[in-house]
Each structure stands twice: as structure tokens, then as C-alpha cells.
Scaffold this motif. Structure first.
Motif, PDB file in Angstrom:
ATOM      1  N   LYS A  59       0.835  -1.203   0.000  1.00  0.00           N
ATOM      2  CA  LYS A  59       0.000   0.000   0.000  1.00  0.00           C
ATOM      3  C   LYS A  59       0.862   1.243   0.000  1.00  0.00           C
ATOM      4  O   LYS A  59       1.946   1.248   0.590  1.00  0.00           O
ATOM      5  CB  LYS A  59      -0.901   0.033   1.230  1.00  0.00           C
ATOM      6  N   GLY A  61       1.007   5.226   1.123  1.00  0.00           N
ATOM      7  CA  GLY A  61       0.367   6.107   2.099  1.00  0.00           C
ATOM      8  C   GLY A  61       0.758   7.547   1.844  1.00  0.00           C
ATOM      9  O   GLY A  61       1.836   7.829   1.300  1.00  0.00           O
ATOM     10  N   LEU A  81       0.645  -5.368   3.037  1.00  0.00           N
ATOM     11  CA  LEU A  81      -0.706  -5.895   3.276  1.00  0.00           C
ATOM     12  C   LEU A  81      -0.613  -7.406   3.436  1.00  0.00           C
ATOM     13  O   LEU A  81       0.073  -8.072   2.658  1.00  0.00           O
ATOM     14  CB  LEU A  81      -1.610  -5.587   2.081  1.00  0.00           C
ATOM     15  N   MET A  85      -5.600  -9.021   6.700  1.00  0.00           N
ATOM     16  CA  MET A  85      -6.126  -7.640   6.669  1.00  0.00           C
ATOM     17  C   MET A  85      -7.263  -7.496   5.660  1.00  0.00           C
ATOM     18  O   MET A  85      -7.999  -6.515   5.695  1.00  0.00           O
ATOM     19  CB  MET A  85      -5.017  -6.662   6.280  1.00  0.00           C
ATOM     20  N   GLU A 136      -9.619   1.562   2.379  1.00  0.00           N
ATOM     21  CA  GLU A 136      -8.594   1.184   3.351  1.00  0.00           C
ATOM     22  C   GLU A 136      -9.051   1.607   4.740  1.00  0.00           C
ATOM     23  O   GLU A 136      -9.559   2.713   4.941  1.00  0.00           O
ATOM     24  CB  GLU A 136      -7.221   1.815   3.060  1.00  0.00           C
ATOM     25  N   ILE A 138      -7.518   2.391   8.174  1.00  0.00           N
ATOM     26  CA  ILE A 138      -6.231   2.662   8.831  1.00  0.00           C
ATOM     27  C   ILE A 138      -6.470   2.821  10.322  1.00  0.00           C
ATOM     28  O   ILE A 138      -7.550   3.242  10.759  1.00  0.00           O
ATOM     29  CB  ILE A 138      -5.544   3.912   8.247  1.00  0.00           C
ATOM     30  N   ASN A 156       3.917   0.264  10.054  1.00  0.00           N
ATOM     31  CA  ASN A 156       3.375  -0.257   8.794  1.00  0.00           C
ATOM     32  C   ASN A 156       2.332   0.682   8.203  1.00  0.00           C
ATOM     33  O   ASN A 156       1.281   0.248   7.724  1.00  0.00           O
ATOM     34  CB  ASN A 156       2.800  -1.680   8.970  1.00  0.00           C
ATOM     35  N   THR A 157       2.633   1.978   8.270  1.00  0.00           N
ATOM     36  CA  THR A 157       1.805   3.039   7.670  1.00  0.00           C
ATOM     37  C   THR A 157       0.328   2.929   8.087  1.00  0.00           C
ATOM     38  O   THR A 157      -0.563   3.148   7.265  1.00  0.00           O
ATOM     39  CB  THR A 157       1.954   3.073   6.136  1.00  0.00           C
ATOM     40  N   ALA A 159      -1.531   0.540   8.481  1.00  0.00           N
ATOM     41  CA  ALA A 159      -2.345  -0.475   7.795  1.00  0.00           C
ATOM     42  C   ALA A 159      -3.073  -1.343   8.815  1.00  0.00           C
ATOM     43  O   ALA A 159      -2.484  -1.789   9.802  1.00  0.00           O
ATOM     44  CB  ALA A 159      -1.450  -1.350   6.914  1.00  0.00           C
ATOM     45  N   PHE A 162      -8.437  -3.830   4.674  1.00  0.00           N
ATOM     46  CA  PHE A 162      -8.789  -3.224   3.381  1.00  0.00           C
ATOM     47  C   PHE A 162      -9.839  -4.068   2.687  1.00  0.00           C
ATOM     48  O   PHE A 162      -9.951  -5.273   2.929  1.00  0.00           O
ATOM     49  CB  PHE A 162      -7.544  -3.015   2.495  1.00  0.00           C
TER      50      PHE A 162
END
Ligand code: 0L1
Ligand code: MG
Length: 257
Positions: A59, A61, A81, A85, A136, A138, A156-157, A159, A162
Motif C-alpha cells: 500500500k 500512504g 498488506l 487484513m 482502506e 487505517i 506499517n503506515t 495499515a 482493506f
């Protein structure tokens, strides 16, 4: 000089996600820079893989000005990802599994034949087999959804989950498609795919470049989330979320009451 404790930081972030408990930011205190933060992200995701999860994509970001302004970080970042998830289109999540979840409308690519790391995509239609609207979810593991650049990379940004809507052939133009995020049938955000680096196709070049720098190779069959076209919206129990991208259709998500 002793560097930051990569494994220890990954463990703290992993435990925060597992227990849905916010933690204070870590980067300033531990001297984490961007490269070390990606090493933490690798260790954090390995923790998931070690318990049986599978990598299924990548992903991007902070690919839009709206997202950068929302969190006060102004660099494009990338995260990983896993299969766990992924929520089926129209599926449900429980807010209790997250700390302070937010949703954002995205464009997803189904990856096909890719160039080597660091090389530009070249032919987008060869590299991408199909395109879909996506949502997404978050969930920053940091208190108050507040972090620095290395903090959010290590996490992990943000995440968390999704949803990918129906795959469609790549349309002629992807650079200015209308994007709508609805919550309970009401408009929550309106935007355009132009907000994603001017054209979401650019996100794939950036993903290849940035992930390639860390030795990560994108794979055929992976999902690639190109980034959000609008700011993210907090998720409430019982909400029905729908993201629609012109020409591509919709993806949806329910939240348990
Ligand atoms: O996907 C995103 O743009 C999220 C990147 C991390 C920043 C945030 O949590 O909003
Ligand atoms: Mg996103």
C-alpha cells in the motif's frame, strides 16, 4: 554507537495492534530514522508472517495533499498488506478490534508482470491486470493518531484492513475520476483520483522505487493500494461505508453495531 532496538520497537507496535491499545510515539526517544523505521516495519510484518499470515500486497500512504495535511507528515510512504487484513467486499469489521479506525476511499491495482525493483513501470497496462475501487481502514497504533514520519513507517503506515471491490479492466484514463466516500448513505468525502499523485498510475512507479530501495519486490497477483483520494473519516459502530470511483464502481464495508 548502539542503534535503535528494532525488534523491541516492532514488538511494542505488534502488541499495541494485537490488544487494540494505543502507545506513545517511539521514534524520537529511540533515535529511529527512516531507514531504521522500515527495518522495524519489516520486523513487525514478519511477526505476522511467523504466525501464518501471507503477504498479499503493498500500500502507498500519504499520496495526496489532503492526507498529508490531515496527519502533518508530507512524504509518500509505503507499507505491507497481509491476507488477514483483507475483508471481503460487503463484509463486516468490529471497531473493538481497532484503536481508533478511520476509512478512506482508494484505487486498487491487481499486479501482473512487473519490472525489476527501482525500474519505472514502463507499460502500465502490462504491469496491472485490473483496477478496482477500494476502502482502506487505517488505525494508527499511536495515541491520538499522532506520529512523526519514522513513527508511521515503523507502524506499517497505519495499515489495518482493506476491502477491494470488483476488478475491472484498466480504463483509458485513471487521472481524473470522481471519488465518493459515503457513510450510511450520506456523502462523507468527495474527491478525484487526480489527488493521488496527480494520477494513481504514478503511485505504482513510486511504490516500485521506494520499496525497491528496501529490497522489496512487488509480485504478480498482489494487490497494490495506490493511496487515498481524500482525507480519512473515523469509523463508528453500525456504520455502512461505501467508496465509489467513477467508471470502476463501488466497494463497501459494514461495521458491527
Ligand atoms: O494509507 C495512508 O495514507 C495512511 C498512511 C499513514 C498516515 C495515516 O495513518 O493517516
Ligand atoms: Mg491509505
Amino acid at each position: 554507537m548502539i542503534g535503535p532496538d528494532i525488534a523491541g520497537i516492532a514488538e511494542k507496535l505488534g502488541a499495541a495492534a494485537d490488544t487494540a491499545t494505543a502507545i506513545p510515539q517511539l521514534a524520537a526517544e529511540t533515535g529511529l530514522d527512516v531507514d531504521a523505521a522500515y527495518a522495524v516495519q519489516t520486523a513487525l510484518v514478519k511477526r505476522r508472517l511467523d504466525r501464518g499470515e501471507r503477504l498479499v500486497g503493498l500500500k502507498m500512504g500519504l499520496t495526496s495533499k489532503a492526507k498529508m495535511a490531515q496527519v502533518g507528515v508530507d512524504e509518500v510512504i509505503w507499507g505491507r498488506l497481509t491476507d488477514v487484513m483483507r475483508v471481503p467486499d460487503g463484509g463486516a469489521v468490529d471497531v473493538g478490534d481497532f484503536i481508533h479506525p478511520r476509512v478512506e476511499p482508494e484505487v486498487a491495482f491487481l499486479l501482473d508482470r512487473l519490472p525489476d525493483p527501482g525500474e519505472p513501470v514502463g507499460s502500465f497496462t502490462r504491469a496491472v491486470r485490473a483496477v478496482a475501487p477500494a476502502i482502506e481502514l487505517i488505525d494508527s497504533r499511536y495515541a491520538n493518531f499522532t506520529f512523526s514520519l519514522p513513527d508511521v513507517i515503523a507502524d506499517n503506515t497505519s495499515a489495518a484492513a482493506f476491502v477491494v471491490g470488483p476488478w475491472a479492466p484498466v480504463p483509458d484514463g485513471l487521472d481524473n475520476l470522481g471519488v465518493l466516500l459515503e457513510i450510511d448513505g450520506r456523502v462523507a468525502q468527495v474527491g478525484s483520483t487526480a489527488a493521488i499523485l496527480g494520477d494513481p498510475r504514478r503511485a505504482l512507479d513510486e511504490g516500485l522505487r521506494l520499496a525497491g530501495r528496501h529490497g522489496v519486490r512487488l509480485r504478480k497477483g498482489w494487490v497494490f493500494l495506490a493511496g487515498a483520494a481524500t482525507a480519512a473519516v473515523p469509523l463508528r459502530p453500525g456504520a455502512h461505508v461505501r467508496a465509489t470511483v467513477e467508471k470502476l464502481g463501488s466497494a463497501s464495508l459494514k461495521v458491527l453495531p
